[in-house]
Design a protein around this motif. Sequence first.
Motif, PDB file in Angstrom:
ATOM      1  N   VAL A  35      11.640  44.593  85.012  1.00 52.63           N
ATOM      2  CA  VAL A  35      10.838  43.905  83.913  1.00 52.63           C
ATOM      3  C   VAL A  35       9.654  43.559  84.825  1.00 52.63           C
ATOM      4  CG1 VAL A  35      10.611  41.655  82.784  1.00 52.63           C
ATOM      5  CG2 VAL A  35      12.410  43.168  82.445  1.00 52.63           C
ATOM      6  N   GLN A  36       9.546  43.202  85.837  1.00 49.55           N
ATOM      7  CA  GLN A  36       8.626  42.613  86.741  1.00 49.55           C
ATOM      8  C   GLN A  36       7.645  43.793  86.961  1.00 49.55           C
ATOM      9  OE1 GLN A  36       7.360  39.573  87.607  1.00 49.55           O
ATOM     10  NE2 GLN A  36       9.172  38.663  86.468  1.00 49.55           N
ATOM     11  N   LEU A  37       7.974  45.019  87.268  1.00 44.20           N
ATOM     12  CA  LEU A  37       7.249  46.160  87.517  1.00 44.20           C
ATOM     13  C   LEU A  37       6.514  46.418  86.081  1.00 44.20           C
ATOM     14  CD1 LEU A  37       6.505  48.537  89.292  1.00 44.20           C
ATOM     15  CD2 LEU A  37       8.425  49.951  88.594  1.00 44.20           C
ATOM     16  N   VAL A  38       7.108  46.428  84.905  1.00 49.05           N
ATOM     17  CA  VAL A  38       6.540  46.647  83.771  1.00 49.05           C
ATOM     18  C   VAL A  38       5.357  45.733  83.633  1.00 49.05           C
ATOM     19  CG1 VAL A  38       6.690  46.702  81.339  1.00 49.05           C
ATOM     20  CG2 VAL A  38       8.089  47.846  82.687  1.00 49.05           C
ATOM     21  N   ARG A  39       5.434  44.383  83.919  1.00 44.71           N
ATOM     22  CA  ARG A  39       4.679  43.320  83.685  1.00 44.71           C
ATOM     23  C   ARG A  39       3.382  43.701  84.453  1.00 44.71           C
ATOM     24  NH1 ARG A  39       8.144  37.926  83.049  1.00 44.71           N
ATOM     25  NH2 ARG A  39       8.863  38.481  81.106  1.00 44.71           N
ATOM     26  N   SER A  40       3.564  44.147  85.985  1.00 46.68           N
ATOM     27  CA  SER A  40       2.695  44.320  86.882  1.00 46.68           C
ATOM     28  C   SER A  40       1.744  45.447  86.586  1.00 46.68           C
ATOM     29  CB  SER A  40       3.181  44.405  88.370  1.00 46.68           C
ATOM     30  OG  SER A  40       3.975  43.245  88.570  1.00 46.68           O
ATOM     31  N   ASP A  41       2.526  46.477  85.912  1.00 47.85           N
ATOM     32  CA  ASP A  41       1.768  47.703  85.792  1.00 47.85           C
ATOM     33  C   ASP A  41       0.889  47.414  84.432  1.00 47.85           C
ATOM     34  OD1 ASP A  41       1.486  50.627  85.805  1.00 47.85           O
ATOM     35  OD2 ASP A  41       2.551  50.794  84.129  1.00 47.85           O
ATOM     36  N   GLY A  42       1.209  46.620  83.680  1.00 50.32           N
ATOM     37  CA  GLY A  42       0.422  46.214  82.508  1.00 50.32           C
ATOM     38  C   GLY A  42      -0.767  45.393  82.931  1.00 50.32           C
ATOM     39  N   ARG A  43      -0.561  44.536  83.804  1.00 53.88           N
ATOM     40  CA  ARG A  43      -1.677  43.603  84.426  1.00 53.88           C
ATOM     41  C   ARG A  43      -2.573  44.668  85.238  1.00 53.88           C
ATOM     42  NH1 ARG A  43       1.279  39.563  86.511  1.00 53.88           N
ATOM     43  NH2 ARG A  43       1.447  40.896  88.305  1.00 53.88           N
ATOM     44  N   LEU A  44      -2.153  45.363  85.967  1.00 50.74           N
ATOM     45  CA  LEU A  44      -2.926  46.511  86.957  1.00 50.74           C
ATOM     46  C   LEU A  44      -3.687  47.237  85.742  1.00 50.74           C
ATOM     47  CD1 LEU A  44      -3.572  47.694  89.449  1.00 50.74           C
ATOM     48  CD2 LEU A  44      -1.456  48.944  89.347  1.00 50.74           C
ATOM     49  N   GLY A  45      -3.344  47.739  84.802  1.00 52.81           N
ATOM     50  CA  GLY A  45      -4.095  48.443  83.891  1.00 52.81           C
ATOM     51  C   GLY A  45      -4.782  47.876  83.303  1.00 52.81           C
ATOM     52  N   ARG A  46      -5.015  46.567  82.793  1.00 51.00           N
ATOM     53  CA  ARG A  46      -5.895  45.772  82.228  1.00 51.00           C
ATOM     54  C   ARG A  46      -6.994  45.467  83.324  1.00 51.00           C
ATOM     55  NH1 ARG A  46      -1.700  42.995  80.272  1.00 51.00           N
ATOM     56  NH2 ARG A  46      -1.648  41.461  81.903  1.00 51.00           N
ATOM     57  N   GLU A  47      -6.546  45.031  84.431  1.00 50.01           N
ATOM     58  CA  GLU A  47      -7.621  44.949  85.635  1.00 50.01           C
ATOM     59  C   GLU A  47      -8.386  46.190  85.988  1.00 50.01           C
ATOM     60  OE1 GLU A  47      -5.180  43.411  88.908  1.00 50.01           O
ATOM     61  OE2 GLU A  47      -5.070  41.381  87.962  1.00 50.01           O
ATOM     62  N   ARG A  48      -7.687  47.234  85.740  1.00 54.73           N
ATOM     63  CA  ARG A  48      -8.537  48.474  85.974  1.00 54.73           C
ATOM     64  C   ARG A  48      -9.516  48.805  84.941  1.00 54.73           C
ATOM     65  NH1 ARG A  48      -3.576  52.599  87.769  1.00 54.73           N
ATOM     66  NH2 ARG A  48      -3.656  51.934  89.983  1.00 54.73           N
ATOM     67  N   ALA A  49      -9.226  48.464  83.765  1.00 53.70           N
ATOM     68  CA  ALA A  49      -9.956  48.625  82.444  1.00 53.70           C
ATOM     69  C   ALA A  49     -11.156  47.748  82.807  1.00 53.70           C
ATOM     70  CB  ALA A  49      -9.390  48.450  81.423  1.00 53.70           C
ATOM     71  N   GLU A  50     -11.068  46.697  82.997  1.00 56.18           N
ATOM     72  CA  GLU A  50     -12.155  45.620  83.201  1.00 56.18           C
ATOM     73  C   GLU A  50     -12.964  45.954  84.506  1.00 56.18           C
ATOM     74  OE1 GLU A  50     -10.318  41.727  84.069  1.00 56.18           O
ATOM     75  OE2 GLU A  50      -9.558  41.501  81.877  1.00 56.18           O
ATOM     76  N   ALA A  51     -12.578  46.499  85.666  1.00 55.15           N
ATOM     77  CA  ALA A  51     -13.356  46.997  86.547  1.00 55.15           C
ATOM     78  C   ALA A  51     -14.059  48.333  85.952  1.00 55.15           C
ATOM     79  CB  ALA A  51     -12.382  47.481  87.568  1.00 55.15           C
ATOM     80  N   ARG A  52     -13.516  48.933  85.250  1.00 50.11           N
ATOM     81  CA  ARG A  52     -14.460  50.169  84.532  1.00 50.11           C
ATOM     82  C   ARG A  52     -15.486  49.631  84.152  1.00 50.11           C
ATOM     83  NH1 ARG A  52      -9.443  52.710  83.957  1.00 50.11           N
ATOM     84  NH2 ARG A  52      -9.232  52.095  82.169  1.00 50.11           N
ATOM     85  N   GLU A  53     -15.352  48.582  83.279  1.00 47.28           N
ATOM     86  CA  GLU A  53     -16.401  48.030  82.246  1.00 47.28           C
ATOM     87  C   GLU A  53     -17.176  47.443  82.767  1.00 47.28           C
ATOM     88  OE1 GLU A  53     -18.316  47.591  78.918  1.00 47.28           O
ATOM     89  OE2 GLU A  53     -16.306  48.395  78.791  1.00 47.28           O
ATOM     90  N   ILE A  54     -16.948  46.777  84.022  1.00 47.61           N
ATOM     91  CA  ILE A  54     -17.770  46.021  84.826  1.00 47.61           C
ATOM     92  C   ILE A  54     -18.727  47.222  85.658  1.00 47.61           C
ATOM     93  CG2 ILE A  54     -18.075  44.656  87.153  1.00 47.61           C
ATOM     94  CD1 ILE A  54     -15.657  43.203  86.199  1.00 47.61           C
ATOM     95  N   ALA A  55     -18.199  48.361  86.101  1.00 48.66           N
ATOM     96  CA  ALA A  55     -18.974  49.461  86.600  1.00 48.66           C
ATOM     97  C   ALA A  55     -20.028  49.973  85.636  1.00 48.66           C
ATOM     98  CB  ALA A  55     -17.906  50.190  87.286  1.00 48.66           C
ATOM     99  N   HIS A  56     -19.444  50.066  84.434  1.00 43.01           N
ATOM    100  CA  HIS A  56     -20.366  50.682  83.391  1.00 43.01           C
ATOM    101  C   HIS A  56     -21.663  49.954  83.126  1.00 43.01           C
ATOM    102  CE1 HIS A  56     -16.861  53.266  81.474  1.00 43.01           C
ATOM    103  NE2 HIS A  56     -17.585  54.013  82.509  1.00 43.01           N
ATOM    104  N   VAL A  57     -21.344  48.672  83.120  1.00 44.44           N
ATOM    105  CA  VAL A  57     -22.483  47.649  82.979  1.00 44.44           C
ATOM    106  C   VAL A  57     -23.576  47.544  84.229  1.00 44.44           C
ATOM    107  CG1 VAL A  57     -23.297  45.297  82.742  1.00 44.44           C
ATOM    108  CG2 VAL A  57     -21.346  46.052  81.437  1.00 44.44           C
ATOM    109  N   LEU A  58     -22.918  47.529  85.355  1.00 46.69           N
ATOM    110  CA  LEU A  58     -23.795  47.519  86.597  1.00 46.69           C
ATOM    111  C   LEU A  58     -24.440  49.016  86.767  1.00 46.69           C
ATOM    112  CD1 LEU A  58     -21.283  45.980  88.948  1.00 46.69           C
ATOM    113  CD2 LEU A  58     -23.048  44.984  87.691  1.00 46.69           C
ATOM    114  N   ALA A  59     -23.825  50.017  86.290  1.00 47.58           N
ATOM    115  CA  ALA A  59     -24.646  51.397  86.422  1.00 47.58           C
ATOM    116  C   ALA A  59     -25.465  51.792  85.330  1.00 47.58           C
ATOM    117  CB  ALA A  59     -23.295  52.412  86.528  1.00 47.58           C
TER     118      ALA A  59
END
Length: 152
Positions: A19-43
């Motif tokens: 259960v913790q692994l699934v939660r961590s994986d979901g959080r990591l996915g959201r953080e990666r999506a936010e990082a991509r969005e930030i990179a798109h704006v900055l670029a």
Amino acid sequence: MAIAGLTALALAVTVILAVQLVRSDGRLGRERAEAREIAHVLAAPDARTGGTEGTWGRGINVVASESRRRAVVTVTGPGAPPKGRAHQLWLRRPGSAPRSLGVLDGETPVIATILSASATSLAVTTEPDGGSEEPTSAPLVQLALESVGFGE
């Protein structure tokens, strides 16, 4: 009997870890999506930067892209809000109520995704924990968005 107990304990630990692994994986996915969005704006080719510093070292820094209608907003130096309170970021437009962009998590960047040509400013207020539907305090710091291509 002892083996059955150990087997049940091992199974429970395995389930908890899964259960913790699934939660961590979901959080990591959201953080990666936010990082991509930030990179798109900055670029973005039309990315513009702006910022202001208010009282007591508080400030708002923005990198905005009009073509993407998004901005990366960083609030600096807000300090910890009083107990039971939170800092909240607002988008202001003429003729309409301020719109919440969310409760701030320290100095973690926020992606503002609802910007339009009529957006005039960003403001940070201190609100009840969890945020509020409309500002209940005066802005701690505010930034006019003209400097980054909005509200012109």
